[in-house]
Design a protein around this motif. Structure first.
Motif, mmCIF file in Angstrom:
data_model
loop_
_atom_site.group_PDB
_atom_site.id
_atom_site.type_symbol
_atom_site.label_atom_id
_atom_site.label_comp_id
_atom_site.label_asym_id
_atom_site.label_seq_id
_atom_site.Cartn_x
_atom_site.Cartn_y
_atom_site.Cartn_z
ATOM 1 N N LEU A 1 0.960 -1.360 -0.200
ATOM 2 C CA LEU A 1 0.014 -0.206 0.045
ATOM 3 C C LEU A 1 0.868 1.523 0.056
ATOM 4 N N THR A 2 0.033 2.453 -0.734
ATOM 5 C CA THR A 2 1.188 3.285 -0.580
ATOM 6 C C THR A 2 0.712 5.051 0.091
ATOM 7 N N PRO A 3 0.698 5.793 0.578
ATOM 8 C CA PRO A 3 0.463 6.427 0.965
ATOM 9 C C PRO A 3 -1.031 7.590 1.156
ATOM 10 N N ASP A 4 -1.466 7.347 -0.523
ATOM 11 C CA ASP A 4 -1.819 7.873 -1.357
ATOM 12 C C ASP A 4 -3.243 6.412 -1.022
ATOM 13 N N ASP A 5 -3.303 5.858 -0.421
ATOM 14 C CA ASP A 5 -4.240 4.725 -0.076
ATOM 15 C C ASP A 5 -4.863 5.496 0.911
ATOM 16 N N GLY A 6 -5.970 5.128 0.502
ATOM 17 C CA GLY A 6 -7.193 5.510 1.567
ATOM 18 C C GLY A 6 -6.990 4.849 3.001
ATOM 19 N N PRO A 7 -7.751 5.088 3.638
ATOM 20 C CA PRO A 7 -7.908 4.348 4.998
ATOM 21 C C PRO A 7 -8.888 3.061 5.139
ATOM 22 N N ASP A 8 -9.479 2.745 4.481
ATOM 23 C CA ASP A 8 -9.980 1.265 3.744
ATOM 24 C C ASP A 8 -9.468 0.869 2.784
ATOM 25 N N ALA A 9 -8.449 1.865 2.645
ATOM 26 C CA ALA A 9 -7.986 -0.004 1.854
ATOM 27 C C ALA A 9 -7.340 -0.771 2.053
ATOM 28 N N PRO A 10 -6.253 -1.621 3.440
ATOM 29 C CA PRO A 10 -6.084 -2.369 4.332
ATOM 30 C C PRO A 10 -7.773 -3.120 4.466
ATOM 31 N N LEU A 11 -8.852 -2.763 4.442
ATOM 32 C CA LEU A 11 -9.954 -3.649 4.601
ATOM 33 C C LEU A 11 -10.070 -3.869 2.944
ATOM 34 N N SER A 12 -9.815 -3.356 2.346
ATOM 35 C CA SER A 12 -9.966 -3.999 1.186
ATOM 36 C C SER A 12 -8.923 -4.995 0.434
ATOM 37 N N CYS A 13 -7.906 -4.943 1.537
ATOM 38 C CA CYS A 13 -6.629 -6.074 1.147
ATOM 39 C C CYS A 13 -7.411 -7.572 2.133
ATOM 40 N N ALA A 14 -7.723 -7.714 2.535
ATOM 41 C CA ALA A 14 -8.859 -7.663 4.174
ATOM 42 C C ALA A 14 -9.832 -9.015 3.852
ATOM 43 N N LEU A 15 -10.711 -8.114 2.994
ATOM 44 C CA LEU A 15 -11.592 -8.649 2.119
ATOM 45 C C LEU A 15 -11.057 -9.642 1.214
ATOM 46 N N SER A 16 -10.488 -9.071 0.115
ATOM 47 C CA SER A 16 -9.583 -10.041 -1.089
ATOM 48 C C SER A 16 -9.189 -11.596 -0.677
ATOM 49 N N ALA A 17 -8.661 -11.273 0.208
ATOM 50 C CA ALA A 17 -7.528 -12.144 1.454
ATOM 51 C C ALA A 17 -8.380 -13.293 1.576
ATOM 52 N N GLY A 18 -9.166 -12.850 2.179
ATOM 53 C CA GLY A 18 -10.774 -14.357 2.719
ATOM 54 C C GLY A 18 -11.063 -14.254 1.523
ATOM 55 N N LEU A 19 -11.864 -13.683 0.376
ATOM 56 C CA LEU A 19 -12.946 -13.994 -0.371
ATOM 57 C C LEU A 19 -11.840 -15.302 -1.617
ATOM 58 N N LEU A 20 -10.044 -15.179 -1.349
ATOM 59 C CA LEU A 20 -9.484 -15.778 -1.681
ATOM 60 C C LEU A 20 -9.702 -17.608 -1.032
ATOM 61 N N ALA A 21 -9.628 -16.910 0.003
ATOM 62 C CA ALA A 21 -9.400 -18.301 1.184
ATOM 63 C C ALA A 21 -10.326 -19.018 1.032
ATOM 64 N N LEU A 22 -11.811 -18.031 1.072
ATOM 65 C CA LEU A 22 -13.419 -18.698 1.197
ATOM 66 C C LEU A 22 -13.608 -19.950 0.161
ATOM 67 N N SER A 23 -12.810 -19.205 -1.617
ATOM 68 C CA SER A 23 -13.207 -19.901 -3.099
ATOM 69 C C SER A 23 -11.769 -20.847 -3.129
ATOM 70 N N GLY A 24 -11.364 -21.797 -1.949
ATOM 71 C CA GLY A 24 -10.648 -22.712 -2.160
ATOM 72 C C GLY A 24 -8.447 -22.337 -3.185
ATOM 73 N N TRP A 25 -8.835 -20.664 -3.312
ATOM 74 C CA TRP A 25 -7.763 -20.308 -4.098
ATOM 75 C C TRP A 25 -5.846 -21.242 -3.762
ATOM 76 N N ARG A 26 -6.168 -20.403 -2.370
ATOM 77 C CA ARG A 26 -4.663 -21.659 -2.090
ATOM 78 C C ARG A 26 -4.348 -22.633 -2.730
ATOM 79 N N GLN A 27 -5.102 -24.171 -2.863
ATOM 80 C CA GLN A 27 -4.977 -25.264 -3.640
ATOM 81 C C GLN A 27 -4.889 -24.816 -5.298
#
Length: 345
Positions: free
Chosen positions: A172-198
């Protein structure tokens, strides 16, 4: 208090609601055996090395907390005395500055700032008795943060090993908004729930047809390339933890570096690394791609991929989400090349 031999530390990994089960599985894959999903996170027991590994590798945890003790929180005086009796000289490293964050209330402790103040006094007074001096208190950039959670008449006192939220990725960059970390978390969560690791480890492709700032495709590529989320993070809460093991941490970092180098090499098709390192990736050899019609969003997404160290693995392109058939065909072909010509599943 945790086992002084560091073989049975009690920890808690917080996460977004709904990600407790995949977080528990993630911790098990790190070799942590005693794991229990709870509301809002996962309780687990392990040694120092595994605790540090969880900080480095978890894609789903927000914070990793090591439990120092549980005390009576029936009123402010009971809380203070309970905290003061805990062996903080075995928890906070000499010279480390500290801060306190408090959560929750009960009938007697209705103000979290007041609760934090009483806990701070208890910690500082204990360390003054044990070492002859009080630690510096630094609310803005403390070396360690004491976490206090009030529930009814009890308080769980922990040390935050993560420091800044693990959702705040280093790309993330200093220009990313305060919601950017949550977007990262939601993306990682969606991938985990979809079985992306395997699926990612099998060499499958990932296309985000409306990628926005690129969080989903960067998280997908990072997981498939075996990139530890905390690999390039410079500050950690455990740097001021008396029980931390710097040698173990250095070994974990070296191993993560090697894993990422191997993962990145195997994740891209032959030909992807040709040309200067500063050149954009060749779309013909990339199996992680995002599409957007916004030029500013494309620029931000490309910056995120570059800062993550995934420039040669991720392509962000100008395209309409309703017309990405060609992009899908291309990344699937690249995935087949990376897998030695295998057909996509």
């Amino acid at each position: 208090m945790s086992n002084p031999c560091n073989e049975n530390l009690e920890l808690f990994a917080s996460c977004l609601s709904g990600l407790e089960a995949p977080l528990a599985e993630e911790l098990k894959r790190l070799g942590i055996k005693r794991v229990r999903p709870l509301g809002g996170g996962v309780a687990f027991f392990c040694d120092v090395r595994h605790a540090l590994s969880a900080c480095l590798w978890s894609r789903l945890a927000s914070r990793i907390l090591v439990v120092v003790g549980r005390v009576n929180a029936g009123d402010a005086n009971l809380l203070y005395e309970g905290v003061r009796r805990l062996p903080w000289e075995d928890v906070i490293a000499p010279g480390a500055s500290m801060a306190v964050t408090a959560h929750g209330m009960n009938e007697e402790l209705r103000n979290t700032r007041f609760t934090a103040l009483k806990v701070k006094d208890g910690v500082c007074d204990r360390l003054r008795e044990a070492r002859g001096e009080r630690p510096d208190v630094d609310a803005a950039s403390a070396d360690v943060t004491v976490d206090v959670r009030i529930r009814e008449g009890r308080a769980t006192i922990s040390l935050d090993l993560s420091g800044e939220s693990l959702y705040h990725r280093t790309y993330l960059t200093p220009d990313d908004g305060p919601d950017a970390p949550l977007s990262c978390a939601l993306s990682a969560g969606l991938l985990a729930l979809s079985g992306w690791r395997q699926r990612g480890s099998r060499g499958e492709a990932c296309v985000d047809p409306a990628c926005g700032d690129g969080f989903l495709v960067v998280e997908a590529a990072a997981a498939a390339c075996d990139l530890a989320p905390g690999l390039t993070r410079e500050r950690w809460g455990f740097f001021g933890w008396a029980q931390s093991e710097p040698e173990a941490w250095n070994e974990l970092i070296d191993d993560a570096d090697e894993r990422f180098e191997r993962g990145l090499t195997s994740a891209v098709a032959p030909g992807a690394a040709e040309g200067p390192a500063s050149a954009p990736p060749d779309p013909l050899y990339v199996r992680f791609a995002g599409a957007s019609t916004s030029s500013p969003a494309i620029a931000r997404a490309r910056t995120h991929a570059k800062r993550a160290g995934l420039r040669q693995a991720v392509s962000i392109e100008l395209a309409d989400a309703q017309n990405v058939d060609g992009l899908v065909e291309r990344v699937c072909a690249a995935a087949g090349k990376a897998r030695g010509g295998e057909e996509m599943a």
